[in-house]
Design a protein around this motif. Structure first.
Motif, PDB file in Angstrom:
ATOM      1  N   TRP A 122      14.154   0.932   1.969  1.00  0.00           N
ATOM      2  CA  TRP A 122      12.979   0.717   3.124  1.00  0.00           C
ATOM      3  C   TRP A 122      13.052  -0.743   3.508  1.00  0.00           C
ATOM      4  CZ3 TRP A 122      11.033   4.159   6.063  1.00  0.00           C
ATOM      5  CH2 TRP A 122       9.965   5.197   5.688  1.00  0.00           C
ATOM      6  N   ARG A 123      12.815  -1.105   4.500  1.00  0.00           N
ATOM      7  CA  ARG A 123      12.538  -2.741   4.940  1.00  0.00           C
ATOM      8  C   ARG A 123      11.958  -2.684   6.097  1.00  0.00           C
ATOM      9  NH1 ARG A 123      17.881  -6.285   7.383  1.00  0.00           N
ATOM     10  NH2 ARG A 123      18.419  -5.314   9.002  1.00  0.00           N
ATOM     11  N   VAL A 124      10.840  -3.464   6.498  1.00  0.00           N
ATOM     12  CA  VAL A 124      10.325  -3.734   7.759  1.00  0.00           C
ATOM     13  C   VAL A 124      11.379  -4.763   8.462  1.00  0.00           C
ATOM     14  CG1 VAL A 124       8.375  -4.574   8.817  1.00  0.00           C
ATOM     15  CG2 VAL A 124       8.354  -3.352   6.393  1.00  0.00           C
ATOM     16  N   GLU A 125      11.267  -3.871   9.687  1.00  0.00           N
ATOM     17  CA  GLU A 125      12.308  -4.521  11.601  1.00  0.00           C
ATOM     18  C   GLU A 125      11.167  -5.224  12.236  1.00  0.00           C
ATOM     19  OE1 GLU A 125      16.358  -3.441  10.509  1.00  0.00           O
ATOM     20  OE2 GLU A 125      15.154  -2.322  12.262  1.00  0.00           O
ATOM     21  N   TYR A 144       8.374  -1.763  12.345  1.00  0.00           N
ATOM     22  CA  TYR A 144       8.445  -0.470  12.200  1.00  0.00           C
ATOM     23  C   TYR A 144       8.897  -1.267  10.902  1.00  0.00           C
ATOM     24  CZ  TYR A 144      13.000  -1.261  14.090  1.00  0.00           C
ATOM     25  OH  TYR A 144      14.532  -1.780  13.932  1.00  0.00           O
ATOM     26  N   PHE A 145       9.395   0.767   9.837  1.00  0.00           N
ATOM     27  CA  PHE A 145       9.594   0.423   8.507  1.00  0.00           C
ATOM     28  C   PHE A 145      10.901   1.109   9.168  1.00  0.00           C
ATOM     29  CE2 PHE A 145       5.014   1.175   8.313  1.00  0.00           C
ATOM     30  CZ  PHE A 145       4.434  -0.107   6.786  1.00  0.00           C
ATOM     31  N   ALA A 146      11.804   0.980   8.204  1.00  0.00           N
ATOM     32  CA  ALA A 146      13.743   1.330   8.549  1.00  0.00           C
ATOM     33  C   ALA A 146      14.184   1.960   7.461  1.00  0.00           C
ATOM     34  CB  ALA A 146      14.710   0.003   9.626  1.00  0.00           C
ATOM     35  N   THR A 147      14.999   3.284   7.536  1.00  0.00           N
ATOM     36  CA  THR A 147      15.810   3.927   6.957  1.00  0.00           C
ATOM     37  C   THR A 147      16.765   3.378   6.686  1.00  0.00           C
ATOM     38  OG1 THR A 147      15.843   6.278   7.887  1.00  0.00           O
ATOM     39  CG2 THR A 147      13.231   5.769   6.911  1.00  0.00           C
ATOM     40  N   SER A 148      17.535   3.757   5.398  1.00  0.00           N
ATOM     41  CA  SER A 148      18.629   3.368   5.778  1.00  0.00           C
ATOM     42  C   SER A 148      20.142   4.993   5.257  1.00  0.00           C
ATOM     43  CB  SER A 148      18.421   2.438   4.003  1.00  0.00           C
ATOM     44  OG  SER A 148      20.256   2.456   4.103  1.00  0.00           O
ATOM     45  N   PHE A 149      20.936   5.035   4.203  1.00  0.00           N
ATOM     46  CA  PHE A 149      21.484   5.551   4.791  1.00  0.00           C
ATOM     47  C   PHE A 149      22.096   7.513   3.731  1.00  0.00           C
ATOM     48  CE2 PHE A 149      23.946   2.634   2.276  1.00  0.00           C
ATOM     49  CZ  PHE A 149      24.033   3.187   0.904  1.00  0.00           C
ATOM     50  N   GLU A 150      20.815   7.055   2.343  1.00  0.00           N
ATOM     51  CA  GLU A 150      20.330   7.733   1.686  1.00  0.00           C
ATOM     52  C   GLU A 150      18.773   7.713   2.151  1.00  0.00           C
ATOM     53  OE1 GLU A 150      21.813   6.895  -2.270  1.00  0.00           O
ATOM     54  OE2 GLU A 150      23.376   7.517  -1.653  1.00  0.00           O
ATOM     55  N   PHE A 195       0.988  -1.298   0.443  1.00  0.00           N
ATOM     56  CA  PHE A 195       0.069  -0.418   0.109  1.00  0.00           C
ATOM     57  C   PHE A 195       0.936   1.626   0.480  1.00  0.00           C
ATOM     58  CE2 PHE A 195      -3.013  -2.708   2.294  1.00  0.00           C
ATOM     59  CZ  PHE A 195      -3.932  -3.125   1.480  1.00  0.00           C
ATOM     60  N   TRP A 196       2.191   1.162   0.127  1.00  0.00           N
ATOM     61  CA  TRP A 196       2.668   2.048   0.392  1.00  0.00           C
ATOM     62  C   TRP A 196       4.255   3.054  -1.967  1.00  0.00           C
ATOM     63  CZ3 TRP A 196       2.853   6.042   4.076  1.00  0.00           C
ATOM     64  CH2 TRP A 196       2.331   5.377   5.605  1.00  0.00           C
ATOM     65  N   GLU A 197       3.777   3.716  -1.564  1.00  0.00           N
ATOM     66  CA  GLU A 197       5.020   4.500  -2.672  1.00  0.00           C
ATOM     67  C   GLU A 197       5.945   4.701  -2.191  1.00  0.00           C
ATOM     68  OE1 GLU A 197       4.596   7.944  -5.977  1.00  0.00           O
ATOM     69  OE2 GLU A 197       3.114   7.998  -4.651  1.00  0.00           O
ATOM     70  N   LEU A 198       6.603   4.160  -3.012  1.00  0.00           N
ATOM     71  CA  LEU A 198       8.001   4.154  -1.917  1.00  0.00           C
ATOM     72  C   LEU A 198       8.456   5.796  -3.162  1.00  0.00           C
ATOM     73  CD1 LEU A 198       9.055   0.750  -1.376  1.00  0.00           C
ATOM     74  CD2 LEU A 198       8.381   2.280  -0.167  1.00  0.00           C
ATOM     75  N   THR A 199       8.033   6.797  -2.361  1.00  0.00           N
ATOM     76  CA  THR A 199       8.898   7.669  -3.653  1.00  0.00           C
ATOM     77  C   THR A 199      10.186   8.280  -3.505  1.00  0.00           C
ATOM     78  OG1 THR A 199       8.306   9.373  -1.327  1.00  0.00           O
ATOM     79  CG2 THR A 199       6.280   9.062  -3.545  1.00  0.00           C
ATOM     80  N   GLU A 200      11.250   7.977  -2.513  1.00  0.00           N
ATOM     81  CA  GLU A 200      12.520   7.676  -1.818  1.00  0.00           C
ATOM     82  C   GLU A 200      12.937   6.557  -1.448  1.00  0.00           C
ATOM     83  OE1 GLU A 200      14.135   9.922  -3.484  1.00  0.00           O
ATOM     84  OE2 GLU A 200      13.575  11.596  -4.311  1.00  0.00           O
ATOM     85  N   ASN A 201      13.601   5.813  -1.489  1.00  0.00           N
ATOM     86  CA  ASN A 201      14.054   3.956  -1.411  1.00  0.00           C
ATOM     87  C   ASN A 201      15.666   4.535  -1.780  1.00  0.00           C
ATOM     88  OD1 ASN A 201      13.408   2.233  -0.512  1.00  0.00           O
ATOM     89  ND2 ASN A 201      13.693   0.731  -2.910  1.00  0.00           N
ATOM     90  N   GLY A 202      17.041   5.363  -1.015  1.00  0.00           N
ATOM     91  CA  GLY A 202      18.188   5.477  -1.254  1.00  0.00           C
ATOM     92  C   GLY A 202      18.502   4.398   0.123  1.00  0.00           C
ATOM     93  N   GLY A 203      20.010   4.333  -0.413  1.00  0.00           N
ATOM     94  CA  GLY A 203      20.308   3.291   0.464  1.00  0.00           C
ATOM     95  C   GLY A 203      21.083   2.454   0.125  1.00  0.00           C
ATOM     96  N   ASN A 204      20.639   1.362   1.522  1.00  0.00           N
ATOM     97  CA  ASN A 204      19.574   0.204   0.858  1.00  0.00           C
ATOM     98  C   ASN A 204      18.255  -0.198   0.670  1.00  0.00           C
ATOM     99  OD1 ASN A 204      22.887  -0.213   3.074  1.00  0.00           O
ATOM    100  ND2 ASN A 204      22.322  -1.650   1.911  1.00  0.00           N
TER     101      ASN A 204
END
Length: 250
Positions: A102-105, A123-129, A91-100
């Motif tokens: 998005w992922r769920v943890e 939760y949703f985890a972000t990366s280095f970009e 259901f989510w549009e990944l408008t920016e998906n940098g680094g490694n």
């Protein structure tokens, strides 16, 4: 108009969809559940169409109740789908998906914090970009009428974010109320937040906002949030988000 009502109590929310369950004094659960799952006390809600649900309730009612009391139970539901990552990135549009990317943890994660609501386990985890994700809510599709929306109902927004205890991060969000042509009626765009474990515990924090008196014409709501880490480390050291919510109070 809803003129009669037995005794219905909200008893839970489906773990698989955004279905609000109402239990009658006769032991019947309404409305019928489309995915045939039992109620569970989570924040993951089903795309029930409020008008349709209200008619189902009215057809089985036996005692007077104010119509808005019924509608507030049915319509004031979380309009965001999969707010806690129970369905991964569905259901989510990944408008920016940098680094490694998005992922769920699983909560609380490495160097993380427990969440205040034990029912929220991911939760949703972000990366280095920069990582941003977005949902566009079609309010007429969700069962709201033009009359309800043109009356400028209160729109309540809530989100939760935290950082790791071993790496700083940034968090940002943007919420827009849109008309039928996707023109902006009103926007909530706070300054990005930086979490630094050297001066902050980086525990879960809430951001909330309420829209009102924004003029007629509301038809869509755009919700976008995300961020990144501050040290450009390989992996998922950026901001974590969960518990997102948008409700329209009619």
């Amino acid at each position: 108009m809803l003129s009669v009502f037995e005794v219905f109590t909200p008893v839970g929310i489906c773990a698989e969809c955004v279905h609000v369950f109402l239990l009658s004094s006769t032991g019947q659960t309404l409305p019928p559940h489309p995915c045939n799952k039992r109620p569970a006390g989570t924040r993951t809600l089903h795309r029930c169409r409020g008008a349709q649900v209200s008619r189902e309730i009215a057809s089985t009612s036996t005692r007077p109740l104010e119509p808005l009391s019924v509608l507030s139970v049915v319509m004031a539901r979380n309009l965001l789908k999969n707010p806690n990552g129970e369905e991964q990135l569905e259901f989510w549009e990944l408008t920016e998906n940098g680094g490694n990317q998005w992922r769920v943890e699983d909560m609380p994660g490495d160097w993380g914090h427990d969440f205040s609501d034990a029912a929220v386990t991911k939760y949703f985890a972000t990366s280095f970009e920069l990582c941003l994700k977005r949902q566009l809510i079609d309010l007429p599709e969700e069962g709201f009428t033009s009359e309800q929306l043109d009356a400028q109902p209160v729109v309540a927004v809530e989100d939760w974010y935290c950082g790791r205890q071993d790496c700083g991060c940034t968090y940002q969000m943007n919420v827009c109320l849109l008309d039928g042509n996707l023109g902006v009626l009103e926007e909530f765009n706070p300054e990005p937040v930086t979490l630094d474990p050297e001066c902050d515990d980086c525990s879960w924090k809430q951001v909330s906002h309420t829209f009102s008196e924004y003029g007629p014409g509301l038809r869509y709501i755009s919700f976008e949030h995300g961020g990144k880490d501050k040290k450009y480390w390989e992996g998922w050291f950026g901001v974590r988000v969960t518990g997102s919510s948008i409700t329209v109070q009619v």
